[in-house]
Enzyme design. Structure first.
Site, PDB file in Angstrom:
ATOM      1  N   ARG A 194      -9.425  -1.958 -12.158  1.00 12.21           N
ATOM      2  CA  ARG A 194     -10.184  -3.161 -11.814  1.00 12.21           C
ATOM      3  C   ARG A 194     -11.544  -3.172 -12.505  1.00 12.21           C
ATOM      4  O   ARG A 194     -11.964  -4.194 -13.064  1.00 12.21           O
ATOM      5  CB  ARG A 194     -10.357  -3.237 -10.296  1.00 12.21           C
ATOM      6  CG  ARG A 194     -10.930  -4.551  -9.791  1.00 12.21           C
ATOM      7  CD  ARG A 194     -10.998  -4.556  -8.284  1.00 12.21           C
ATOM      8  NE  ARG A 194     -11.219  -5.879  -7.760  1.00 12.21           N
ATOM      9  CZ  ARG A 194     -11.209  -6.180  -6.468  1.00 12.21           C
ATOM     10  NH1 ARG A 194     -10.967  -5.235  -5.575  1.00 12.21           N
ATOM     11  NH2 ARG A 194     -11.435  -7.414  -6.066  1.00 12.21           N
ATOM     12  N   GLU A 216      -7.376  -9.960  -7.919  1.00 13.55           N
ATOM     13  CA  GLU A 216      -8.184 -10.821  -7.063  1.00 13.55           C
ATOM     14  C   GLU A 216      -8.664 -10.092  -5.810  1.00 13.55           C
ATOM     15  O   GLU A 216      -9.779 -10.289  -5.353  1.00 13.55           O
ATOM     16  CB  GLU A 216      -7.366 -12.053  -6.647  1.00 13.55           C
ATOM     17  CG  GLU A 216      -6.963 -12.961  -7.804  1.00 13.55           C
ATOM     18  CD  GLU A 216      -8.103 -13.836  -8.282  1.00 13.55           C
ATOM     19  OE1 GLU A 216      -9.141 -13.888  -7.586  1.00 13.55           O
ATOM     20  OE2 GLU A 216      -7.954 -14.481  -9.340  1.00 13.55           O
ATOM     21  N   LYS A 244      -0.475   3.540   8.452  1.00 14.13           N
ATOM     22  CA  LYS A 244       0.051   3.123   9.755  1.00 14.13           C
ATOM     23  C   LYS A 244      -0.628   3.886  10.883  1.00 14.13           C
ATOM     24  O   LYS A 244      -0.890   5.085  10.765  1.00 14.13           O
ATOM     25  CB  LYS A 244       1.566   3.370   9.812  1.00 14.13           C
ATOM     26  CG  LYS A 244       2.412   2.311   9.115  1.00 14.13           C
ATOM     27  CD  LYS A 244       3.890   2.556   9.372  1.00 14.13           C
ATOM     28  CE  LYS A 244       4.763   1.507   8.698  1.00 14.13           C
ATOM     29  NZ  LYS A 244       4.544   0.145   9.233  1.00 14.13           N
ATOM     30  N   LYS A 283      13.656 -12.962  -1.095  1.00 17.23           N
ATOM     31  CA  LYS A 283      14.445 -12.870   0.126  1.00 17.23           C
ATOM     32  C   LYS A 283      14.923 -14.268   0.531  1.00 17.23           C
ATOM     33  O   LYS A 283      14.404 -15.279   0.075  1.00 17.23           O
ATOM     34  CB  LYS A 283      13.618 -12.246   1.248  1.00 17.23           C
ATOM     35  CG  LYS A 283      13.291 -10.772   1.043  1.00 17.23           C
ATOM     36  CD  LYS A 283      12.578 -10.206   2.267  1.00 17.23           C
ATOM     37  CE  LYS A 283      12.291  -8.721   2.115  1.00 17.23           C
ATOM     38  NZ  LYS A 283      11.632  -8.137   3.311  1.00 17.23           N
ATOM     39  N   HIS A 313       7.554  -4.819  -4.812  1.00 14.82           N
ATOM     40  CA  HIS A 313       7.290  -3.618  -4.026  1.00 14.82           C
ATOM     41  C   HIS A 313       7.652  -2.382  -4.851  1.00 14.82           C
ATOM     42  O   HIS A 313       8.717  -2.344  -5.479  1.00 14.82           O
ATOM     43  CB  HIS A 313       8.132  -3.594  -2.753  1.00 14.82           C
ATOM     44  CG  HIS A 313       7.753  -4.636  -1.753  1.00 14.82           C
ATOM     45  ND1 HIS A 313       8.137  -4.566  -0.425  1.00 14.82           N
ATOM     46  CD2 HIS A 313       7.023  -5.766  -1.864  1.00 14.82           C
ATOM     47  CE1 HIS A 313       7.659  -5.610   0.223  1.00 14.82           C
ATOM     48  NE2 HIS A 313       6.989  -6.363  -0.631  1.00 14.82           N
ATOM     49  N   GLU A 353       3.392   3.012  -0.651  1.00 12.90           N
ATOM     50  CA  GLU A 353       3.994   1.732  -1.005  1.00 12.90           C
ATOM     51  C   GLU A 353       2.921   0.839  -1.625  1.00 12.90           C
ATOM     52  O   GLU A 353       1.853   0.650  -1.049  1.00 12.90           O
ATOM     53  CB  GLU A 353       4.585   1.036   0.209  1.00 12.90           C
ATOM     54  CG  GLU A 353       5.245  -0.298  -0.165  1.00 12.90           C
ATOM     55  CD  GLU A 353       5.754  -1.082   1.029  1.00 12.90           C
ATOM     56  OE1 GLU A 353       6.970  -1.262   1.147  1.00 12.90           O
ATOM     57  OE2 GLU A 353       4.906  -1.504   1.847  1.00 12.90           O
TER      58      GLU A 353
END
Length: 210
Positions: free
Chosen positions: A30, A43, A50, A117, A125, A144
């Site tokens: 970046r 952006e 988690k 999907k 991904h 991920e």
């Protein structure tokens, strides 16, 4: 219980360290685009590890053995980072720039941009592994990475809020409207990218081969 809590914290620390490694790589890209090129495709960047509650809920939902080796083997999105980019071509370009680095190993790719999907969800991904060097030795940590355009991210955020509000039992007319909105967002992405290419005379970027 205290010992189990400490083990859980140490387990999640590995993912926090892995996430930092990937964040650093993306931050370097970046900054390079910002200071050395006339166009910065990134952006926005967001990341998370988690929470224990979220991880426990997913372990239970997927019927996974609640041991650390089993969680490490079966759940690959404990650490996650999302790049919101300007155009579809930028998603593939940044995927290449990140995954071609020598210490990054690609474990899995799901290209929901090329093959959305059924509900209209689009995103690229990738599960990547990055080495983390601890006092006990190196550990390969999965992270991920999601690549989305602004339009894709806006749509996914709205879809998440709707599913949360209706506890995943979304009325059919809203599902239909969401799919229409996804199609509109895809059309907007294509139109804006055509304008961008016309201004900058850049060729379209092909989808990756999985």
């Amino acid at each position: 219980m205290r010992a189990l809590r400490d083990q859980f914290q140490r387990f999640l620390l590995e993912y926090q360290f892995g996430l930092k490694e990937v964040e650093t790589k993306i931050g370097i890209l970046r900054d390079e685009f910002l200071h050395m090129h006339d166009y910065n495709p990134i952006e926005h960047v967001s990341s998370r590890v988690k929470t224990p509650d979220s991880l426990a809920e997913k372990v239970a939902r997927k019927g996974i053995d609640p041991s650390f080796p089993s969680i490490r083997r079966h759940i690959t999105d404990v650490a996650g980072i999302r790049l919101t980019v300007s155009f579809v071509a930028d998603a593939y370009r940044l995927f290449d720039l990140l995954t071609q680095q020598a210490d990054i190993t690609v474990r899995e790719v799901k290209d929901y941009i090329a093959e959305p999907k059924g509900n209209g969800y689009k995103s690229l991904h990738a599960i990547v592994e990055v080495p983390v060097y601890l006092s006990t030795g190196p550990v390969a940590v999965p992270v991920e990475v999601q690549f989305r355009t602004i339009a894709m991210d806006f749509w996914a955020s709205l879809e998440h809020k709707i599913y949360y509000k209706f506890d995943r039992q979304v009325p059919t007319h809203l599902l239909d409207s969401l799919k229409e909105a996804a199609d509109t967002a895809a059309e907007l992405d294509a139109r804006m990218e055509r304008l961008h290419r016309e201004v900058h005379a850049t060729p379209p970027f092909p989808a990756i081969e999985i």
